[in-house]
Design a protein around this motif. Structure first.
Motif, PDB file in Angstrom:
ATOM      1  N   ALA A  24       1.055  -1.211  -0.075  1.00 16.20           N
ATOM      2  CA  ALA A  24      -0.030   0.010  -0.198  1.00 16.20           C
ATOM      3  C   ALA A  24       0.916   1.186  -0.068  1.00 16.20           C
ATOM      4  N   ALA A  25       1.892   1.105   0.589  1.00 15.07           N
ATOM      5  CA  ALA A  25       2.778   2.383   0.831  1.00 15.07           C
ATOM      6  C   ALA A  25       3.371   2.613  -0.689  1.00 15.07           C
ATOM      7  N   PHE A  26       3.817   1.566  -1.339  1.00 19.96           N
ATOM      8  CA  PHE A  26       4.154   1.533  -2.626  1.00 19.96           C
ATOM      9  C   PHE A  26       3.405   2.270  -3.741  1.00 19.96           C
ATOM     10  N   LEU A  27       2.132   2.039  -3.454  1.00 17.73           N
ATOM     11  CA  LEU A  27       1.080   2.510  -4.452  1.00 17.73           C
ATOM     12  C   LEU A  27       0.787   3.839  -4.041  1.00 17.73           C
ATOM     13  N   LEU A  28       0.786   4.224  -2.806  1.00 19.38           N
ATOM     14  CA  LEU A  28       0.525   5.413  -2.534  1.00 19.38           C
ATOM     15  C   LEU A  28       1.643   6.532  -2.846  1.00 19.38           C
ATOM     16  N   TYR A  29       2.938   6.090  -2.675  1.00 20.76           N
ATOM     17  CA  TYR A  29       4.359   7.049  -2.914  1.00 20.76           C
ATOM     18  C   TYR A  29       4.175   7.146  -4.578  1.00 20.76           C
ATOM     19  N   HIS A  30       3.776   6.067  -5.202  1.00 19.71           N
ATOM     20  CA  HIS A  30       3.529   6.394  -6.793  1.00 19.71           C
ATOM     21  C   HIS A  30       1.952   6.689  -7.312  1.00 19.71           C
ATOM     22  N   CYS A  97      13.995  -1.132   5.178  1.00 16.98           N
ATOM     23  CA  CYS A  97      14.969  -0.420   4.619  1.00 16.98           C
ATOM     24  C   CYS A  97      14.846  -0.847   3.046  1.00 16.98           C
ATOM     25  N   LEU A  98      14.745  -2.174   2.754  1.00 12.50           N
ATOM     26  CA  LEU A  98      14.510  -2.423   1.396  1.00 12.50           C
ATOM     27  C   LEU A  98      13.316  -1.797   0.792  1.00 12.50           C
ATOM     28  N   SER A  99      12.184  -1.744   1.473  1.00 15.64           N
ATOM     29  CA  SER A  99      10.733  -1.260   0.947  1.00 15.64           C
ATOM     30  C   SER A  99      11.040   0.222   0.627  1.00 15.64           C
ATOM     31  N   VAL A 100      11.821   0.964   1.440  1.00 18.20           N
ATOM     32  CA  VAL A 100      11.759   2.297   1.416  1.00 18.20           C
ATOM     33  C   VAL A 100      12.941   2.716   0.229  1.00 18.20           C
ATOM     34  N   ALA A 101      13.880   2.008   0.130  1.00 22.38           N
ATOM     35  CA  ALA A 101      14.984   2.125  -1.002  1.00 22.38           C
ATOM     36  C   ALA A 101      14.354   1.833  -2.237  1.00 22.38           C
ATOM     37  N   ASP A 102      13.400   0.993  -2.378  1.00 22.11           N
ATOM     38  CA  ASP A 102      12.631   0.606  -3.472  1.00 22.11           C
ATOM     39  C   ASP A 102      11.417   1.537  -3.996  1.00 22.11           C
ATOM     40  N   GLU A 104      12.326   4.988  -4.014  1.00 20.45           N
ATOM     41  CA  GLU A 104      12.749   5.877  -5.039  1.00 20.45           C
ATOM     42  C   GLU A 104      13.496   5.284  -6.134  1.00 20.45           C
ATOM     43  N   LEU A 105      14.007   4.031  -6.068  1.00 14.76           N
ATOM     44  CA  LEU A 105      14.779   3.398  -7.021  1.00 14.76           C
ATOM     45  C   LEU A 105      13.660   3.020  -7.965  1.00 14.76           C
ATOM     46  N   TYR A 106      12.595   2.684  -7.957  1.00 16.56           N
ATOM     47  CA  TYR A 106      11.706   2.460  -8.955  1.00 16.56           C
ATOM     48  C   TYR A 106      11.208   3.624  -9.809  1.00 16.56           C
ATOM     49  N   ARG A 107      11.163   4.835  -9.051  1.00 16.37           N
ATOM     50  CA  ARG A 107      10.939   6.061  -9.766  1.00 16.37           C
ATOM     51  C   ARG A 107      12.047   6.177 -10.659  1.00 16.37           C
ATOM     52  N   ALA A 108      13.430   6.124 -10.355  1.00 15.30           N
ATOM     53  CA  ALA A 108      14.363   6.258 -11.000  1.00 15.30           C
ATOM     54  C   ALA A 108      14.821   5.179 -12.362  1.00 15.30           C
ATOM     55  N   TRP A 109      14.532   3.861 -11.804  1.00 12.50           N
ATOM     56  CA  TRP A 109      14.806   2.906 -12.717  1.00 12.50           C
ATOM     57  C   TRP A 109      13.760   2.092 -13.316  1.00 12.50           C
ATOM     58  N   GLY A 110      12.543   2.327 -12.941  1.00  8.78           N
ATOM     59  CA  GLY A 110      11.357   1.538 -13.549  1.00  8.78           C
ATOM     60  C   GLY A 110      11.391   0.024 -13.566  1.00  8.78           C
ATOM     61  N   SER A 133      19.273  13.493  -5.550  1.00  4.94           N
ATOM     62  CA  SER A 133      17.978  14.213  -5.638  1.00  4.94           C
ATOM     63  C   SER A 133      17.035  13.551  -5.162  1.00  4.94           C
ATOM     64  N   ALA A 134      17.127  12.582  -4.427  1.00  4.95           N
ATOM     65  CA  ALA A 134      15.849  11.671  -3.713  1.00  4.95           C
ATOM     66  C   ALA A 134      15.276  12.654  -2.614  1.00  4.95           C
ATOM     67  N   PRO A 135      14.137  12.730  -2.518  1.00  8.78           N
ATOM     68  CA  PRO A 135      13.477  13.364  -1.193  1.00  8.78           C
ATOM     69  C   PRO A 135      13.877  12.551   0.081  1.00  8.78           C
ATOM     70  N   LEU A 136      15.004  12.769   0.608  1.00  6.84           N
ATOM     71  CA  LEU A 136      15.610  11.850   1.670  1.00  6.84           C
ATOM     72  C   LEU A 136      14.675  12.150   2.964  1.00  6.84           C
ATOM     73  N   LEU A 137      14.281  13.440   3.078  1.00  5.65           N
ATOM     74  CA  LEU A 137      13.307  13.733   4.355  1.00  5.65           C
ATOM     75  C   LEU A 137      12.207  12.619   4.413  1.00  5.65           C
ATOM     76  N   VAL A 138      11.455  12.849   3.124  1.00  2.00           N
ATOM     77  CA  VAL A 138      10.081  11.923   3.083  1.00  2.00           C
ATOM     78  C   VAL A 138      10.600  10.718   3.236  1.00  2.00           C
ATOM     79  N   LEU A 139      11.596  10.014   2.500  1.00  2.00           N
ATOM     80  CA  LEU A 139      11.937   8.850   2.681  1.00  2.00           C
ATOM     81  C   LEU A 139      12.103   8.260   4.130  1.00  2.00           C
ATOM     82  N   ALA A 140      13.065   9.348   4.892  1.00  2.00           N
ATOM     83  CA  ALA A 140      13.306   8.905   6.152  1.00  2.00           C
ATOM     84  C   ALA A 140      11.856   9.058   6.973  1.00  2.00           C
ATOM     85  N   GLY A 141      11.090   9.869   6.769  1.00  2.00           N
ATOM     86  CA  GLY A 141       9.728   9.703   7.418  1.00  2.00           C
ATOM     87  C   GLY A 141       9.042   8.440   7.141  1.00  2.00           C
ATOM     88  N   VAL A 142       9.102   7.904   5.937  1.00  2.00           N
ATOM     89  CA  VAL A 142       8.353   6.729   5.343  1.00  2.00           C
ATOM     90  C   VAL A 142       8.904   5.780   6.179  1.00  2.00           C
TER      91      VAL A 142
END
Length: 617
Positions: A24-30, A97-102, A104-110, A133-142
């Motif tokens: 659900a977090a992935f779907l909301l982020y994208h 950590c894997l879920s949060v890294a994913d 932003e990486l999905y946005r960049a790599w597809g 260029s990643a929104p580090l504060l947002v990702l840290a919050g997630v």
């Protein structure tokens, strides 16, 4: 009071629910991509993805279930409660950590997170620069939110382990625990079917994003880590003999053109090979891109030989490097550059030119260890390397290392003392994320596309500044300059991972060694990065037999083509159009109406044969 033997099913339920939350977090982020899905897709994402979530849950539950079984055989005071809690906490942090890294990486790599980032662990500075260029504060919050939610969920669903009921003997306790452990076999395999679950089982849509969203990230990472480079070939579309025959047909020449393909005034010019980071064709006006972003490259194209329909073989720098310098295809889910024992057997332009007396140097403003590039380049036999550590600290003015104008200044300085003939390779870096520019911005805006556009403009400015000075040097009149990109980019336009627009790149041959009648020539037929090696060697009248995946762009094929791959699929482009194919779903992603079924089979054959060769290198 909770039943002691509800611990194992409760533990399983905890991870299953947590994976649903991360989905659900992935779907909301994208959210923009999620909102564009057809009605009912979100429910199907959760439904189809549940099997893979259950499989991941079962794998994570093996250790706790075994510990619970062993603890059931021991007196209560020896039960490993703290060990179970410690294991769950550590795994929980890793999964978060894997879920949060994913995200932003999905946005960049597809594509969803797999083992690809592990290629960069030996160069953490470059990894950090990529994330600039990643929104580090947002990702840290997630991340903090997922950790807190996971802790709360664990307390609610699992909680402390009750004592064994007095009337329950250790034997019965062990038997009950063993039964739960045995039951994990079903979700581990994703059901009772003959073939264990894999990614394709959760693919249900013609839209790649919907399929990707259904994947389970920890399962995907573990699966890619366990895949070996020894086979079997996962891209077996047809009998090997049929595939080999189709690939052979792809390289059938149209007709020889011996009198019109000579571009050079000499067979032994200096070769200056400039690789531009992420230089998508969408920013190059001379091949149909935006105006005014690359004026110097466009100017060079007008006085050189311009190729307007060249496609990158892959979507990462390490893949582009091998395609450019060895004429070797990319692999969908890995890169041959990860395997030094394989790259040592590849042909290389540096080695080919060294055999006829060329001296060589390689320049990069960052760290050559990034993505295992150094092992590949050292095996190629370059005489000297210049990288980040070779620049003064004051010149390491980018997060990656030395900015491009600093790199070009160093190249210019050294070339004036370089023995000839030389083969010099220079790889830029400033147009990589986080898109820093040491000069005032040309274009307005602070969004990522604007930053990228300005970084490309800066690199073009640095290239123009270098070329202006180079033309005044005595070595220029006997030098061929090759300018090409390592790969394209999703920006501008956020093109899908499979889009041919993402892979189209510029290629220009220029320099004083060109014959006057070659200047201003435009080559419009389709070609690939992998074809540059054979094209260059043919101009130098050197053998190309080792470069079996490369052909001379000036000797058109009967049907010129370009093959490119992404994770996990490929595209096949000809003058008729492009077809892209999803290897996991085993279906076409997109295809122009003018593309034939035969073109798809040619792409499948190319992938099958090239990957089989990679496996057996």
């Amino acid at each position: 009071m909770r039943n002691r033997f509800a611990f194992q099913p409760r533990y399983f339920l905890f991870w299953l629910v947590f994976f649903v939350i991360t989905k659900a977090a992935f779907l909301l982020y994208h959210f923009a991509k999620t909102a564009a899905l057809p009605p009912g897709s979100v429910a199907r994402i959760f439904g189809y993805g549940l099997r893979l979530d259950a499989s991941a849950t079962a794998y994570l539950s093996i250790v706790p279930f075994v510990l619970f079984l062993l603890g059931s055989a021991l007196p209560s005071r020896f039960f490993p409660r703290r060990l179970l809690l410690f294991y769950s906490a550590v795994v929980g942090v890793v999964v978060c950590c894997l879920s949060v890294a994913d995200l932003e990486l999905y946005r960049a790599w597809g594509f969803r997170l797999d083992a690809t980032p592990l290629q960069y662990l030996n160069s953490p500075g470059e990894m950090a620069a990529s994330a600039g260029s990643a929104p580090l504060l947002v990702l840290a919050g997630v991340l903090a939110g997922l950790l807190l939610l996971g802790w709360w969920l664990y307390q609610k669903l699992v909680g402390p382990i009750p004592e064994l009921p007095p009337q329950f003997g250790l034997g019965r306790a062990m038997l009950a625990s063993l039964l739960y452990l045995a039951l994990l076999i079903v979700p581990l395999r994703g059901g009772v079917q003959q073939i264990p679950i894999n990614q394709s089982d959760v693919y249900f849509s013609a839209l790649p994003f919907a399929n990707h969203a259904a994947l389970n990230v920890p399962w995907n990472v573990a699966n890619s880590l366990l895949l070996t480079d020894g086979g079997p070939n996962p891209y077996q579309f047809m009998p090997d003999s049929v595939a080999t025959g189709l690939v052979g047909q792809l390289y059938t020449p149209a007709r020889p053109q011996p009198d019109t393909t000579r571009l050079l005034r000499t067979t032994r010019p200096n070769v200056l090979f400039i690789i531009l980071e992420s230089f998508t064709g969408k920013f190059v006006e001379s091949i149909g891109g935006e105006p005014a972003v690359t004026p110097n490259l466009d100017s060079l194209a007008r006085t050189g030989v311009l190729f307007t329909n060249i496609y990158a073989a892959g979507d990462r720098s390490q893949k582009g490097l091998v395609a450019l310098l060895s004429g070797y295809p990319s692999q969908p889910t890995t890169s041959i550059i990860k395997y030094p024992r394989k790259t040592e057997g590849l042909p290389h332009l540096c080695r080919s030119l060294e055999q006829v007396g060329y001296k060589s140097r390689y320049y990069y403003g960052g760290e050559l260890a990034f993505a295992n590039m150094k092992s590949y380049l050292v095996a190629a036999g370059y005489d000297q390397f210049t990288e980040r550590a070779d620049f003064p600290r004051s010149q390491q003015n980018s997060k990656w290392g030395a900015h491009d104008h600093v790199l070009f200044d160093r190249v210019l300085q050294d070339l004036n003392a370089q023995p000839t003939p030389f083969f010099v390779t220079a790889f830029t870096l400033s147009s990589h994320e986080p898109f820093e520019t040491p000069i005032p911005r040309k274009f307005q805006g602070t969004d990522e596309t604007a930053l990228f556009r300005n970084s490309v403009y800066y690199t073009d400015w640095a290239l123009g500044r270098f070329l202006h000075a180079a033309r005044q040097q005595p070595w220029w009149d006997n030098t061929l300059v090759v300018v090409v990109a390592d790969h394209g980019h999703t920006l501008p336009g956020n093109d899908p991972n499979e889009s041919p627009r993402k892979f189209r790149i510029p290629l220009v041959l220029a320099g004083g060694a060109l014959r006057p009648e070659a200047q201003g020539r435009v080559i419009r037929h389709v070609g690939s990065q992998t074809d540059i090696a054979a094209t260059l060697l043919t101009q130098l009248q050197l053998p190309t037999t080792e470069y079996t995946w490369s052909h001379d762009l000036l000797q058109p094929l009967r049907q010129p083509f370009a093959f490119y791959c992404f994770s996990d699929g490929f595209g096949m482009t000809t003058s008729a159009g492009t077809v892209s194919y999803d290897n996991i779903a085993r279906r076409i992603i997109t295809g122009d109406s003018t593309v034939t079924k035969e073109q798809l089979r040619q792409g499948q054959a190319y992938e099958q044969v090239s990957f089989d060769e990679f496996l057996h290198k």
